[in-house]
Design an enzyme around this catalytic site. Structure first.
Site, short mmCIF file in Angstrom:
data_model
loop_
_atom_site.label_atom_id
_atom_site.label_comp_id
_atom_site.label_asym_id
_atom_site.label_seq_id
_atom_site.Cartn_x
_atom_site.Cartn_y
_atom_site.Cartn_z
N GLU A 60 0.98 -1.27 -0.09
CA GLU A 60 0.21 0.05 -0.06
C GLU A 60 0.79 1.30 -0.05
O GLU A 60 0.79 2.38 0.88
CB GLU A 60 -0.94 -0.01 1.20
CG GLU A 60 -2.07 -1.03 1.13
CD GLU A 60 -3.18 -0.88 1.95
OE1 GLU A 60 -2.92 -0.11 3.06
OE2 GLU A 60 -4.21 -1.96 2.01
N GLU A 71 -5.26 -8.07 -0.83
CA GLU A 71 -5.89 -7.76 0.40
C GLU A 71 -7.29 -7.19 0.14
O GLU A 71 -7.36 -6.26 -0.39
CB GLU A 71 -4.88 -6.94 0.79
CG GLU A 71 -5.23 -6.70 2.55
CD GLU A 71 -4.20 -5.41 3.04
OE1 GLU A 71 -3.04 -5.74 3.19
OE2 GLU A 71 -4.82 -4.28 3.86
#
Length: 390
Positions: A212, A323
């Site tokens: 991320e 995810e």
């Protein structure tokens, strides 16, 4: 007049021909349905047919909604993966890339528990500061023994799974962005060069080079950082393993096609081709895509369809939803199952998913998938995830 109409019809047919890789059919499709010479309109799933060279070979699987055409993975491409994140070594990594903990070892018994249900991929996050306490330094042998023992537990769980090594630092070290005022690209690549050398003989290892990235001011600079790591992994001898390359905006599946994705397409693999460079995307189902609420407000199917279209239009590339998670609520039982079902039916483009999260999370965590003390599973796992495992 009839000859004029025939001529006009012929012209319209030519204009309607779709180029190679373009969509040519599927549920809701209203565009052209014929392909340029040398290509065949090939059904890939209920929602998408694509102009591909030659005559594609498809297989048919049957579900409760009827037959769904699917394609076997091409040589060198990942099969469909379905699995789970095993958190613990990432605990207390903050979104600015700082860290102040020791990590928690994921319970090893969970690997065989999930593998027995069909899981064939485990994502194991870790803090950069645990692996190399000094930025650009050598791997800490004490921590690596812990981490490698967890990798081995996953490897020997019974399903011969793939294992994603996930660096969970948000493109940062202690608040500073890689290659943009923080660690140099060479310091970042040093970590992956060392890990690649340790795991170069394990073909089931997947290198998740960064979790991320967000608020990256210079996307082109981030692409250079990614390329530096890809080169380092291959130079260390890990020439066949898959590498997950993330965009910015928290690895958003929604942002990738219009933000970092076009520039990440330029990343090259020294081992040849692009099949082993997989886009790494995330997406949650709550109101603000944060994964902090237990109710779901979307099934993300439209976002995923846009991503699929972009992947197919750009060399038939692949992404993995490494995810994604939801709460143990009725709204999520429905929405999460719908999202994962779409991923599975479009596995030629989105090659799999890893649900968030089990491991060292307790059963009170909002998005927990950790089994209960009596060995029973969370209802979200049984109702939404298990039906969509490989």
């Amino acid at each position: 007049m009839r000859s004029i109409l025939v001529a006009l019809f012929a012209v319209s047919c030519v204009l309607a021909q779709q180029p190679e890789w373009a969509q040519c059919g599927g549920i809701g499709w209203t565009g052209g349905t014929t392909c340029v010479s040398g290509c065949v309109c090939t059904p890939l799933n209920d929602y998408y047919s694509q102009c591909l060279r030659g005559t594609a070979t498809t297989t048919t699987t049957t579900s409760s909604s009827g037959p769904t055409p699917t394609t076997a993975p091409s040589p060198g491409r990942l099969p469909f993966l379905g699995g789970i994140n095993m958190a613990g070594y990432d605990f207390t990594v903050f979104t600015d890339g700082s860290f102040n903990g020791t990590g928690q070892d994921p319970p090893v018994q969970q690997f065989s528990h999930f593998a027995s249900q069909g899981v064939n991929v485990f994502r194991i996050p870790f803090a950069w500061q645990l692996m190399t306490p000094t930025v650009g330094g050598t791997i800490d042998s004490n921590f690596f023994r812990r981490y490698d023992a967890t990798v081995e537990a996953a490897k020997s769980s019974g399903s011969d799974p793939y294992i994603i090594l996930d660096l969970h630092n948000y493109a940062r070290w202690n608040g500073r962005i890689i290659g943009q005022g923080g660690p140099t690209n060479e310091q970042y690549a040093s970590l992956w060069s060392q890990l690649a050398a340790k795991y170069k003989d394990n073909q089931k290892i997947i290198f998740g080079i960064m979790n991320e990235p967000h608020d990256v001011p210079n996307i082109a600079g981030w692409v250079t950082s990614v390329q530096t790591v890809v080169n380092a992994i291959r130079a260390a001898g890990a020439t066949n393993q898959y590498i997950l390359i993330p965009g910015s905006s928290w690895s958003s599946a929604q942002a990738l096609p219009n933000e970092a994705g076009p520039q990440l397409l330029t990343v090259t693999d020294p081992s040849g081709g692009t099949d082993r460079l997989i886009f790494d995307v995330h997406k949650y189902l709550d109101s603000d895509n944060s994964g902090t609420h237990i109710e779901c407000t979307t099934d993300n199917v439209q976002v995923m369809q846009t991503l699929v279209n972009w992947l197919r239009a750009n060399g038939n590339r692949q992404a993995i939803l490494s995810e994604t998670g939801a709460g143990n609520t009725q709204s999520c039982f429905t929405a999460f199952k719908s999202e994962l079902s779409f991923v599975k039916s479009n596995s030629d483009s989105i090659t799999g998913f890893a649900a968030w999260s089990a491991g060292s999370f307790n059963t009170m965590y909002e998005l927990t998938l950790t089994p209960n003390p009596d060995g029973s599973d969370q209802p979200l796992w049984t109702q939404a995830v298990v039906p969509n495992l490989p």
